[in-house]
Design a protein around this motif. Sequence first.
Motif, PDB file in Angstrom:
ATOM      1  N   VAL A   9       2.154 -14.165   3.439  1.00 54.65           N
ATOM      2  CA  VAL A   9       1.732 -13.001   2.655  1.00 54.65           C
ATOM      3  C   VAL A   9       0.537 -13.379   1.775  1.00 54.65           C
ATOM      4  O   VAL A   9      -0.439 -12.632   1.656  1.00 54.65           O
ATOM      5  CB  VAL A   9       2.910 -12.486   1.788  1.00 54.65           C
ATOM      6  N   PHE A  13      -3.239 -11.529   1.875  1.00 48.71           N
ATOM      7  CA  PHE A  13      -3.924 -10.831   0.782  1.00 48.71           C
ATOM      8  C   PHE A  13      -5.170 -11.558   0.303  1.00 48.71           C
ATOM      9  O   PHE A  13      -6.124 -10.928  -0.152  1.00 48.71           O
ATOM     10  CB  PHE A  13      -2.942 -10.487  -0.340  1.00 48.71           C
ATOM     11  N   TYR A  20      -9.406  -4.124   0.705  1.00 47.58           N
ATOM     12  CA  TYR A  20      -8.096  -3.520   0.440  1.00 47.58           C
ATOM     13  C   TYR A  20      -8.175  -2.052   0.014  1.00 47.58           C
ATOM     14  O   TYR A  20      -7.485  -1.199   0.587  1.00 47.58           O
ATOM     15  CB  TYR A  20      -7.322  -4.344  -0.612  1.00 47.58           C
ATOM     16  N   ASN A  24      -6.637   0.945   2.156  1.00 45.28           N
ATOM     17  CA  ASN A  24      -5.491   1.652   1.605  1.00 45.28           C
ATOM     18  C   ASN A  24      -5.672   3.161   1.772  1.00 45.28           C
ATOM     19  O   ASN A  24      -4.745   3.874   2.140  1.00 45.28           O
ATOM     20  CB  ASN A  24      -5.399   1.307   0.114  1.00 45.28           C
ATOM     21  N   CYS A  55       2.876  -7.404  -8.698  1.00 49.68           N
ATOM     22  CA  CYS A  55       2.145  -7.293  -7.426  1.00 49.68           C
ATOM     23  C   CYS A  55       1.038  -6.249  -7.585  1.00 49.68           C
ATOM     24  O   CYS A  55       0.880  -5.359  -6.742  1.00 49.68           O
ATOM     25  CB  CYS A  55       3.071  -6.908  -6.276  1.00 49.68           C
ATOM     26  N   CYS A  56       0.271  -6.390  -8.647  1.00 50.80           N
ATOM     27  CA  CYS A  56      -0.694  -5.331  -9.037  1.00 50.80           C
ATOM     28  C   CYS A  56      -1.845  -5.188  -8.055  1.00 50.80           C
ATOM     29  O   CYS A  56      -2.497  -4.145  -8.021  1.00 50.80           O
ATOM     30  CB  CYS A  56      -1.224  -5.602 -10.436  1.00 50.80           C
ATOM     31  N   GLY A  57      -2.125  -6.223  -7.248  1.00 48.79           N
ATOM     32  CA  GLY A  57      -3.224  -6.125  -6.281  1.00 48.79           C
ATOM     33  C   GLY A  57      -4.527  -5.763  -6.972  1.00 48.79           C
ATOM     34  O   GLY A  57      -4.931  -6.398  -7.963  1.00 48.79           O
ATOM     35  N   ASP A  79      -0.216 -10.726 -10.212  1.00 46.53           N
ATOM     36  CA  ASP A  79      -0.305 -10.895  -8.756  1.00 46.53           C
ATOM     37  C   ASP A  79      -0.456 -12.382  -8.451  1.00 46.53           C
ATOM     38  O   ASP A  79      -0.980 -13.139  -9.280  1.00 46.53           O
ATOM     39  CB  ASP A  79      -1.520 -10.140  -8.193  1.00 46.53           C
ATOM     40  N   PHE A  80       0.019 -12.828  -7.271  1.00 46.65           N
ATOM     41  CA  PHE A  80      -0.138 -14.255  -6.956  1.00 46.65           C
ATOM     42  C   PHE A  80      -1.430 -14.557  -6.201  1.00 46.65           C
ATOM     43  O   PHE A  80      -1.734 -15.717  -5.950  1.00 46.65           O
ATOM     44  CB  PHE A  80       1.099 -14.846  -6.281  1.00 46.65           C
ATOM     45  N   SER A  81      -2.190 -13.515  -5.842  1.00 46.04           N
ATOM     46  CA  SER A  81      -3.432 -13.754  -5.102  1.00 46.04           C
ATOM     47  C   SER A  81      -4.638 -13.665  -6.036  1.00 46.04           C
ATOM     48  O   SER A  81      -4.932 -12.606  -6.591  1.00 46.04           O
ATOM     49  CB  SER A  81      -3.562 -12.725  -3.976  1.00 46.04           C
ATOM     50  N   MET A  84      -7.134 -11.017  -4.830  1.00 49.99           N
ATOM     51  CA  MET A  84      -6.803  -9.628  -5.191  1.00 49.99           C
ATOM     52  C   MET A  84      -7.122  -9.408  -6.677  1.00 49.99           C
ATOM     53  O   MET A  84      -7.672  -8.366  -7.050  1.00 49.99           O
ATOM     54  CB  MET A  84      -5.325  -9.322  -4.894  1.00 49.99           C
ATOM     55  N   GLY A 103       0.596 -14.905 -11.122  1.00 48.03           N
ATOM     56  CA  GLY A 103       1.983 -15.343 -11.220  1.00 48.03           C
ATOM     57  C   GLY A 103       2.773 -14.839 -10.035  1.00 48.03           C
ATOM     58  O   GLY A 103       2.264 -14.073  -9.211  1.00 48.03           O
ATOM     59  N   ASN A 104       4.037 -15.284  -9.968  1.00 46.10           N
ATOM     60  CA  ASN A 104       4.864 -14.964  -8.813  1.00 46.10           C
ATOM     61  C   ASN A 104       5.982 -13.992  -9.202  1.00 46.10           C
ATOM     62  O   ASN A 104       6.679 -14.202 -10.194  1.00 46.10           O
ATOM     63  CB  ASN A 104       5.474 -16.258  -8.258  1.00 46.10           C
ATOM     64  N   ALA A 105       6.131 -12.931  -8.395  1.00 47.73           N
ATOM     65  CA  ALA A 105       7.164 -11.913  -8.648  1.00 47.73           C
ATOM     66  C   ALA A 105       8.568 -12.513  -8.588  1.00 47.73           C
ATOM     67  O   ALA A 105       9.513 -11.955  -9.142  1.00 47.73           O
ATOM     68  CB  ALA A 105       7.037 -10.802  -7.614  1.00 47.73           C
ATOM     69  N   GLY A 121       4.237  -1.568  -6.870  1.00 42.77           N
ATOM     70  CA  GLY A 121       3.750  -0.639  -5.850  1.00 42.77           C
ATOM     71  C   GLY A 121       3.421  -1.373  -4.570  1.00 42.77           C
ATOM     72  O   GLY A 121       2.519  -2.212  -4.536  1.00 42.77           O
ATOM     73  N   PHE A 122       4.180  -1.092  -3.514  1.00 40.48           N
ATOM     74  CA  PHE A 122       3.933  -1.680  -2.196  1.00 40.48           C
ATOM     75  C   PHE A 122       3.882  -3.212  -2.274  1.00 40.48           C
ATOM     76  O   PHE A 122       3.129  -3.854  -1.557  1.00 40.48           O
ATOM     77  CB  PHE A 122       2.666  -1.067  -1.570  1.00 40.48           C
TER      78      PHE A 122
END
Length: 231
Positions: A9, A13, A20, A24, A55-57, A79-81, A84, A103-105, A121-122
């Motif tokens: 994943v 991302f 993105y 989307n 996971c705010c992207g 978000d971890f990416s 993103m 950070g990680n969810a 969200g998603f």
Amino acid sequence: MSQSKEQKVHSVFESISTDYDKMNSVISFNLHKKWRADIMERMNVKAGSKALDVCCGTADWTISMAQSVGSKGDVTGLDFSNAMLSSAAPKTDKYPNITLVQGNAMQLPFEDNTFDYVTIGFGLRNVPDYETALKEMFRVVKPGGIVACLETSQSEIPGYRQLFRLYFNYIMPVFGKLFAKSYNEYSWLQESADEFPGREELAQLFKSAGFTRVDYRPYSGGVAAGHIAIK
Ligand SMILES: C[S@@+](CC[C@H](N)C(=O)[O-])C[C@H]1O[C@@H](n2cnc3c(N)ncnc32)[C@H](O)[C@@H]1O
């Protein structure tokens, strides 16, 4: 060695971040904006609140929350990416009440009972273990606070589900190839959506994570759903 779900994943991302927002809109026919507007209305966000968008992207929901909590409130987008988050940064620049955090969810870097609202969200279908992420959101939201989740779901309308699967399995990855030059990355969306629970099953997962009240609404014939849970 095969990649873990988390590594896969993350690399998806990292590679699609610049396309993105455009993708989307293409793949959801812009419906994601209507779904977000509806869940925001149901959340009835109070000005001055403290919120977290997991996971705010590229930060679209983070920004909607920042507008609702106003200058006396604040919103953290996590978000971890990094890629993103880099796409999110220019969009959030003009909102002094937004902080972006890597950070990680699965292990949120916040104290217990910190936020009035936590949104995702998603993002949930992307994490390695849905229940761990739900428990983390339960932990960091204040008692009486709200966790809101927008996610793809399983339509219960006969025929519609098959049609949607056909779209997700065969057409969407081709859109990914055409618009973002990345067939494999967009087939990941189909795989993760296929595996994700239906809306009642997801409500039960919220309850196992500790939430007492969970309300959900199907969107667009049940291809997506919006869950609101209270701690
Ligand atoms: C489909 S995007 C959704 C972005 C945004 N919330 C939206 O609605 O457009 C999923 C996001 O979740 C992030 N993500 C996936 N797994 C994660 C994890 N374990 N911890 C933090 N972020 C994660 C990805 O990097 C990606 O930005």
